[in-house]
Design a protein around this motif. Structure first.
Motif, PDB file in Angstrom:
ATOM      1  N   ALA A  43      -0.171  -4.213  -3.153  1.00 41.04           N
ATOM      2  CA  ALA A  43      -0.331  -2.780  -3.424  1.00 41.04           C
ATOM      3  C   ALA A  43      -0.749  -2.008  -2.182  1.00 41.04           C
ATOM      4  N   GLY A  44      -0.983  -2.689  -1.066  1.00 43.07           N
ATOM      5  CA  GLY A  44      -1.369  -1.996   0.159  1.00 43.07           C
ATOM      6  C   GLY A  44      -2.864  -1.954   0.400  1.00 43.07           C
ATOM      7  N   LYS A  45      -3.615  -2.833  -0.253  1.00 45.77           N
ATOM      8  CA  LYS A  45      -5.076  -2.817  -0.095  1.00 45.77           C
ATOM      9  C   LYS A  45      -5.493  -3.145   1.342  1.00 45.77           C
ATOM     10  N   SER A  46      -4.938  -4.202   1.906  1.00 46.16           N
ATOM     11  CA  SER A  46      -5.325  -4.597   3.258  1.00 46.16           C
ATOM     12  C   SER A  46      -4.856  -3.580   4.291  1.00 46.16           C
ATOM     13  N   LEU A  60      -5.379   0.462  -6.426  1.00 49.77           N
ATOM     14  CA  LEU A  60      -4.183   0.829  -5.683  1.00 49.77           C
ATOM     15  C   LEU A  60      -2.932   0.364  -6.412  1.00 49.77           C
ATOM     16  N   VAL A  61      -1.957   1.268  -6.496  1.00 48.31           N
ATOM     17  CA  VAL A  61      -0.690   0.980  -7.162  1.00 48.31           C
ATOM     18  C   VAL A  61       0.433   1.563  -6.305  1.00 48.31           C
ATOM     19  N   PRO A  62       1.470   0.776  -5.965  1.00 45.88           N
ATOM     20  CA  PRO A  62       2.574   1.326  -5.179  1.00 45.88           C
ATOM     21  C   PRO A  62       3.234   2.505  -5.890  1.00 45.88           C
ATOM     22  N   LEU A 110     -10.592   4.724  -9.983  1.00 48.80           N
ATOM     23  CA  LEU A 110      -9.626   5.787  -9.689  1.00 48.80           C
ATOM     24  C   LEU A 110      -8.325   5.164  -9.225  1.00 48.80           C
ATOM     25  N   ILE A 111      -7.210   5.591  -9.816  1.00 47.96           N
ATOM     26  CA  ILE A 111      -5.905   5.083  -9.414  1.00 47.96           C
ATOM     27  C   ILE A 111      -5.436   5.851  -8.178  1.00 47.96           C
ATOM     28  N   LEU A 112      -5.030   5.121  -7.150  1.00 46.23           N
ATOM     29  CA  LEU A 112      -4.550   5.718  -5.910  1.00 46.23           C
ATOM     30  C   LEU A 112      -3.164   5.155  -5.609  1.00 46.23           C
ATOM     31  N   ALA A 113      -2.175   6.038  -5.581  1.00 43.34           N
ATOM     32  CA  ALA A 113      -0.801   5.622  -5.295  1.00 43.34           C
ATOM     33  C   ALA A 113      -0.650   5.369  -3.801  1.00 43.34           C
ATOM     34  N   GLN A 145       1.591  13.335  -6.409  1.00 40.68           N
ATOM     35  CA  GLN A 145       0.616  14.098  -5.642  1.00 40.68           C
ATOM     36  C   GLN A 145      -0.599  13.229  -5.320  1.00 40.68           C
ATOM     37  N   GLY A 146      -1.034  13.301  -4.063  1.00 36.20           N
ATOM     38  CA  GLY A 146      -2.197  12.536  -3.640  1.00 36.20           C
ATOM     39  C   GLY A 146      -1.884  11.133  -3.178  1.00 36.20           C
ATOM     40  N   ALA A 147      -0.621  10.727  -3.209  1.00 35.67           N
ATOM     41  CA  ALA A 147      -0.259   9.389  -2.750  1.00 35.67           C
ATOM     42  C   ALA A 147      -0.438   9.287  -1.242  1.00 35.67           C
ATOM     43  N   ILE A 148      -0.669   8.066  -0.767  1.00 30.21           N
ATOM     44  CA  ILE A 148      -0.910   7.846   0.662  1.00 30.21           C
ATOM     45  C   ILE A 148       0.112   6.870   1.228  1.00 30.21           C
TER      46      ILE A 148
END
Length: 347
Positions: A170-173, A250-252, A265-268, A279-282
């Motif tokens: 999911a991009g954590k690292s 974190l979720v792709p 909190l879910i973070l795309a 909106q708010g995805a990184i």
């Protein structure tokens, strides 16, 4: 060599309590009560600790530096007392000003240093004397203001614990490296690359944070074979989430979000890989600055933090135990003037 101990979490029973050991022999002290002999700096490990009085607890031990170690215990006051008593030099009461001065060298950001400098010069004493002299109605209102200041300052003085969690890949690292400002974690497309907990300090929108990179969540039946090391990594990740101030799940971008833990909190992530990201995805790899800014925004929004931690000259109750006392007085409608007079008498 002196090792000091203090409780970072508010006093009383809870899910998790955190005791900090500091001093040149801090790591050696924690090793002596049961931490793994190969505990490395920046590593979090589960350990069976034997505390004063023979009390035993399975705790998460986090070596932040050679002279600074945190122990995350089950939230029992008796365990906290035993952890403090295991260190012969646990902090004894001193004047308000001396306690602020003692914390100045370890201030994690400029705002924290300015807060502590004001208290070392008497700002809190002045406000406590003002509180003690007021009528009951205004005193309660002013005590509530001191509590508000203390709750805000807590996030400047003791960095927020932010745990990066979520499914594998999911991009954590990648986000962890962006927040740390360096390549600390291995990044690969192969699921299960992160197995142990990694930790790094970060400054997010002016607020300090301690960021944890944890193993991705997946059923081990999905792997080619049952991997006990990966299972242990997931266990540590779940336990660490219980100590977090903020869990970012974190979720792709473009993927259906799996169930997140309560309060997370879910973070795309990977917003650069989809045509219309939410909106708010990184996109932490191509835009690490934007990722840091977004996580800082989420931290400030979650705890209603202002842009700047420091208000010049304001008295701030800067110890966790004082915030606990103020909160108890506020909820029970007790007379806060009694509390103020007691603090002044002790200091």
């Amino acid at each position: 060599m002196t090792t000091r101990a203090r409780e970072l979490t508010p006093r009383g029973a809870g899910g998790v309590s955190v005791v900090e050991f500091t001093g040149p022999a801090a790591r050696a002290h924690v090793l002596g009560i049961g931490a793994p002999a190969d505990l490395a700096i920046g590593e979090a490990r589960l350990a069976r600790l034997v505390l004063a009085g023979g009390l035993v607890d399975e705790a998460l031990v986090l070596a932040l530096a050679p002279d600074r170690v945190e122990v995350h215990l089950h939230g029992s006051p008796s365990l906290v007392r035993a952890a403090l008593a295991s260190c012969a030099a646990f902090e004894s009461p001193r004047s308000l000003e001396e306690r602020a001065s003692a914390r100045l060298p370890s201030a994690p950001c400029e705002g924290a240093a300015r807060i502590l400098l004001d208290q070392s010069e008497g700002a809190l004493r002045v406000d406590l004397e003002r509180l003690a002299a007021q009528d009951l109605g205004p005193a309660r209102a002013f005590a509530a203001e001191l509590l508000r200041r203390g709750r805000i300052a807590r996030f400047a003085l003791d960095p927020a614990r932010i745990v990066l969690a979520g499914p594998v890949n999911a991009g954590k690292s990648t986000l962890f490296n962006a927040l740390a400002g360096e390549m600390r974690a291995l990044v690969a497309d192969e699921p299960g690359t992160t197995r142990d907990v990694l930790v790094a300090d970060a400054l997010l929108e002016g607020w300090p944070a301690r960021v944890f990179d944890t193993a991705g969540e997946r059923g081990l039946a999905e792997a080619h074979h049952a991997d006990s090391i990966e299972a242990e990594g997931q266990l540590r990740a779940r336990r660490l989430r219980a100590t977090a101030d903020l869990v970012l799940w974190l979720v792709p971008a473009g993927s259906p979000p799996p169930p997140a833990p309560p309060g997370a909190l879910i973070l795309a992530t990977h917003s650069d890989r989809v045509a219309a990201p939410p909106q708010g995805a990184i996109a932490a790899r191509p835009d690490p600055r934007g990722a840091r800014r977004r996580v800082g925004e989420l931290l400030r929004a979650r705890f209603d933090l202002p842009r700047e931690p420091w208000t010049p000259g304001a008295g701030v109750p800067f110890e966790a135990e004082w915030l606990s006392d103020l909160h108890e007085a506020d909820t029970s409608l007790a007379d806060p003037r009694v509390l103020a007079r007691a603090w002044l008498a002790e200091a």
